[in-house]
Design a protein around this motif. Sequence first.
Motif, PDB file in Angstrom:
ATOM      1  N   SER A 270       8.264  -8.909   5.855  1.00 20.81           N
ATOM      2  CA  SER A 270       7.516  -7.831   6.503  1.00 20.81           C
ATOM      3  C   SER A 270       8.436  -6.875   7.252  1.00 20.81           C
ATOM      4  O   SER A 270       8.116  -5.694   7.402  1.00 20.81           O
ATOM      5  CB  SER A 270       6.476  -8.416   7.458  1.00 20.81           C
TER       6      SER A 270
ATOM      7  N   SER B   9       8.103  -3.000   6.896  1.00 17.23           N
ATOM      8  CA  SER B   9       7.748  -2.192   8.068  1.00 17.23           C
ATOM      9  C   SER B   9       8.491  -0.857   8.106  1.00 17.23           C
ATOM     10  O   SER B   9       8.110   0.025   8.873  1.00 17.23           O
ATOM     11  CB  SER B   9       8.035  -2.965   9.357  1.00 17.23           C
TER      12      SER B   9
ATOM     13  N   PRO C  96       2.773  -4.211   8.747  1.00 16.72           N
ATOM     14  CA  PRO C  96       3.926  -5.093   8.593  1.00 16.72           C
ATOM     15  C   PRO C  96       4.651  -5.369   9.917  1.00 16.72           C
ATOM     16  O   PRO C  96       5.174  -6.463  10.124  1.00 16.72           O
ATOM     17  CB  PRO C  96       4.833  -4.334   7.627  1.00 16.72           C
TER      18      PRO C  96
END
Length: 107
Positions: free
Chosen positions: A19, A23, A31
């Motif tokens: 994640s 992100s 995320p």
Amino acid sequence: MGYLLLALAIAAEVSATVSLKLSEGFSKLGPSIIVVAGYAIAFLALAQVLKSGVPIGVAYAIWAAAGVALVAIIGVLFFRESMNATMVAGLALVIGGVVLLQVGGAH
């Protein structure tokens, strides 16, 4: 119970790390939330693993090696990152080191 919690810690850490890439520098909210929650769960679970009596060297080695291997595999499968024979050998050595720690700790 300790090794079940270790599996949870590994899954949470791998989810958080993947994640982190998704992100895009914490510019995407979903995320980014998974990053923070995933690492929090990972460290809380790892703390419980150590409390359960799993030796710190073994627990951390398994956690780190599994995380490295799983993130590398996810990178290849889902992010089209490259993997060559040298990298595969490196992952095998990391995993082999964990196995040796586990075997050595059993004696």
